[in-house]
Design an enzyme around this catalytic site. Structure first.
Site: not given
Ligand code: GDD
Length: 326
Positions: A127, A129, A151
């Site tokens: 990822s 991440e 994670y």
């Molecule tokens: N989930 C979530 N909910 N994220 C929020 C929110 C909220 O209410 N508000 C702001 N965010 C911001 C998070 O702080 C983060 O910076 C961004 O939105 C994306 O969050 P997510 O959609 O939860 O995804 P992620 O980037 O943390 O992780 C995803 O992508 C990775 C690959 O880079 C996941 O799918 C991981 O499993 C994956 O590896």
């Protein structure tokens, strides 16, 4: 006929990958938790339309014995390891189970394959991440890792395990460093689907506000349907290797929000409320992937770009609400 074994087959990527492999003529096997088989309506909805074409095996990523038995029975030619506790926020709440399931699960699977199907090609869902507090932009295969969550740490360990099996035992193990990838099948806890599903509910008069955390975070968002093809391509090469899969575009959460509301004819500022509850203890501020190596070696390119992706997700969620209320 080639046999593929997929962990995490019930998830977004698992469902697209299953469709893709069935179209290529594969025999597809999937690992699911026993509870999923007992509650198909709530747990198997993404692969419901595929159930009569695939074989599901009940096993747990926490049990070496159960994985060993599935590998022994299935003897796969290709294994796609997608299963994980993949919600970053949750990994801060329960670091122990995230680390335990994600790291041990990968090790158990690699070990079972080495014992019972040593020729099997292995794909690990690494990822972006792992880049965390990024050392350069855009990030490529040579960018150092600095994970910012349990994670992210678990994915770095999985990446190292796959590479170590490749170097120690000649396992054909590939790491796909996938940047964020979304679709109408995305889980509701991730920010993109949270936004598009709430926009649809607001449009239908079923919701009044959307509570979000950090709107300034930037991500490289692609379409999951495009990314599963890259997983397969990695396992068709002569040599195992690691690849970045991304769009090389970066957009803020705020841009996603604006566009999603706009596509439904709404103004985001009338509905979005910032809530500290959704901030993370340590944030990954910016991700942007350099996929030149994948383009050159795999002949892979993303097809769906940001605007189309947002539009597609909002449209599907609006359509879903309309069909449910009919
Ligand atoms: N989930 C979530 N909910 N994220 C929020 C929110 C909220 O209410 N508000 C702001 N965010 C911001 C998070 O702080 C983060 O910076 C961004 O939105 C994306 O969050 P997510 O959609 O939860 O995804 P992620 O980037 O943390 O992780 C995803 O992508 C990775 C690959 O880079 C996941 O799918 C991981 O499993 C994956 O590896």
């Amino acid at each position: 006929m080639k046999r593929a074994l997929i962990t995490g087959i019930t998830g977004q990527d698992g469902s697209y990958l299953t469709e893709f492999l069935l179209n290529k003529g594969y025999e597809v096997h999937g690992i699911v938790r026993r509870v999923a088989i007992e509650a198909p309506a709530s747990r198997l909805w993404r692969i419901h339309h595929l159930l009569d074409k695939i074989t599901l095996h009940a096993a747990s990523m926490e049990s070496y014995a159960s994985l060993f038995n599935v590998v022994e029975k299935c003897k796969p030619h290709e294994c796609y390891h997608l299963a994980a506790q993949s919600f970053v926020s949750y990994s801060f709440e329960d670091a122990f189970s995230t680390i335990n399931t994600n790291i041990n699960g990968t090790l158990y699977l690699l070990s079972a394959l080495k014992e019972r199907a040593p020729q099997c090609k292995f794909y690990f869902a690494a990822s972006s991440e792992m880049f965390g507090k990024v050392k350069e932009t855009p990030q490529s295969e040579s960018t150092p890792f600095h994970p910012r969550s349990p994670y992210g740490i678990s994915k770095v360990a999985g990446f190292d395990l796959a590479r170590n099996y490749r170097e120690s035992y000649d396992t054909f193990a590939c790491n796909g460093i996938l940047f964020n990838h979304e679709s109408p099948r995305r889980g509701f806890e991730f920010v993109t689907r949270k936004i598009t599903s709430t926009v649809a509910r607001i449009k239908a008069g079923k919701e009044k506000e959307l509570r979000l955390g950090n709107l300034e975070a930037k991500r490289d968002w692609g379409f999951a349907g495009d990314y599963v093809e890259a997983m397969w391509l990695m396992l068709q090469q002569d040599q195992p290797d690691d690849y970045v899969i991304a769009t090389n575009e970066t957009h803020s959460v705020k841009e996603f929000v604006q566009l999603a509301f706009e596509s439904a004819g709404l103004n985001w500022e009338d509905y979005v409320v910032i809530d500290k509850l959704f901030y993370r203890p340590a944030e990954v501020k910016l991700l942007q992937g350099d996929y030149q190596k994948s383009e050159k070696k795999l002949g892979w390119q993303p097809k769906v770009k940001f605007q189309t992706l947002v539009g597609m997700m909002v449209e599907e969620d609006i359509h879903g609400i309309r069909s449910n209320s009919r």
